[in-house]
Design an enzyme around this catalytic site. Structure first.
Site, PDB file in Angstrom:
ATOM      1  N   ARG A   1      -1.234   0.782  -3.584  1.00  0.00           N
ATOM      2  CA  ARG A   1      -2.050   1.463  -2.585  1.00  0.00           C
ATOM      3  C   ARG A   1      -2.833   2.629  -3.169  1.00  0.00           C
ATOM      4  O   ARG A   1      -3.524   3.333  -2.443  1.00  0.00           O
ATOM      5  CB  ARG A   1      -1.166   1.974  -1.435  1.00  0.00           C
ATOM      6  CG  ARG A   1      -0.410   0.876  -0.712  1.00  0.00           C
ATOM      7  CD  ARG A   1       0.387   1.447   0.450  1.00  0.00           C
ATOM      8  NE  ARG A   1       1.389   0.500   0.934  1.00  0.00           N
ATOM      9  CZ  ARG A   1       2.256   0.763   1.885  1.00  0.00           C
ATOM     10  NH1 ARG A   1       2.258   1.956   2.463  1.00  0.00           N
ATOM     11  NH2 ARG A   1       3.152  -0.146   2.269  1.00  0.00           N
TER      12      ARG A   1
ATOM     13  N   GLU B   1      10.055  -0.191  -6.083  1.00  0.00           N
ATOM     14  CA  GLU B   1       8.842  -0.878  -5.616  1.00  0.00           C
ATOM     15  C   GLU B   1       7.664   0.099  -5.637  1.00  0.00           C
ATOM     16  O   GLU B   1       7.643   1.069  -4.884  1.00  0.00           O
ATOM     17  CB  GLU B   1       9.029  -1.413  -4.194  1.00  0.00           C
ATOM     18  CG  GLU B   1       7.765  -2.077  -3.641  1.00  0.00           C
ATOM     19  CD  GLU B   1       7.837  -2.394  -2.157  1.00  0.00           C
ATOM     20  OE1 GLU B   1       6.760  -2.558  -1.543  1.00  0.00           O
ATOM     21  OE2 GLU B   1       8.959  -2.470  -1.604  1.00  0.00           O
TER      22      GLU B   1
ATOM     23  N   LYS C   1      11.388 -10.268   3.114  1.00  0.00           N
ATOM     24  CA  LYS C   1      11.264  -8.883   3.568  1.00  0.00           C
ATOM     25  C   LYS C   1      10.974  -8.902   5.073  1.00  0.00           C
ATOM     26  O   LYS C   1      10.081  -9.622   5.516  1.00  0.00           O
ATOM     27  CB  LYS C   1      10.118  -8.213   2.814  1.00  0.00           C
ATOM     28  CG  LYS C   1       9.665  -6.866   3.346  1.00  0.00           C
ATOM     29  CD  LYS C   1       8.477  -6.377   2.523  1.00  0.00           C
ATOM     30  CE  LYS C   1       7.830  -5.143   3.120  1.00  0.00           C
ATOM     31  NZ  LYS C   1       6.725  -4.641   2.286  1.00  0.00           N
TER      32      LYS C   1
END
Length: 213
Positions: A51, A47, A134
């Protein structure tokens, strides 16, 4: 893509290994080496969080690594979804879930692991058809005891807990019946990434890949 198909695809990704590395990468030049190190250690699902300015380029580079399944994390908007898919992401992860974001992922055929922090959020996603979610932020939301408690009345939903998960507490989550895997950043610590210690990262990945579940 239907929510049901998205959850089926997400489940397959979650079952590739006990841990999904959560990666914040500033330099696309090291992306392929990092991915190769993690895949070599037995962690193929990666993943890459959106950011950093380099995140989409990092996904492009990692998508070329054989044996890896690269996803985009921190999806917040339809633009994020479209750009991640174009960059080569094969799945998406979001900290929470909105109707607009879910619509975008379904329209772009990007399997999503949508974030839920409460029973109500998990129920709303289940109502739409998402059975794989999640749990975020895991530790701040009560950790493994909270996730176990949510699983009692909502056994239909399986989770990938992320947020504050480490080698120290990963087994607490992995031992739960409603946890498919965990997400964590400890397998790619910043100091090892910056120094190019790929062998060290492979060793950490192998340790994580050996966790029981």
């Amino acid at each position: 893509m239907t929510p049901q198909d998205a959850s089926a695809a997400a489940a397959k990704i979650c079952l590739l290994a006990p841990v999904v590395p959560v990666l914040v990468v500033d330099d696309a030049a090291i992306a392929a080496d990092l991915a190769q190190a993690l895949v070599a250690g037995g962690l193929p699902a990666l993943e890459v969080t959106l950011r950093t300015p380099a995140a989409l380029d990092v996904i492009r580079e990692m998508a070329t690594v054989p044996g890896g399944a690269v996803g985009a994390g921190t999806l917040l908007t339809p633009k994020d979804v479209e750009e991640a898919k174009k960059a080569g992401a094969t799945f998406g992860v979001s900290p929470g879930a909105t109707g607009i974001l879910l619509d975008a992922c379904e329209a772009n055929d990007l399997p999503l692991l949508p974030g839920a922090a409460t029973a109500s959020e998990a129920m709303r996603l289940l109502e739409r058809g998402y059975t794989v979610q999640k749990f975020f932020p895991a530790e701040a939301n009560g950790g493994a005891p909270a996730l176990k408690a949510i699983g009692a009345p909502i056994p239909q939903v399986k989770f990938c807990p992320t947020g504050g998960v480490s080698l120290r507490n990963a087994n607490d989550y992995l031992s739960l019946g409603n946890s498919l895997c965990v997400g964590g950043s400890w397998v790619a610590p910043k100091d090892k990434v910056q120094s190019g210690d790929w062998a060290g990262i492979t060793a950490l990945a192998a340790e994580a890949a050996g966790l029981p579940r």
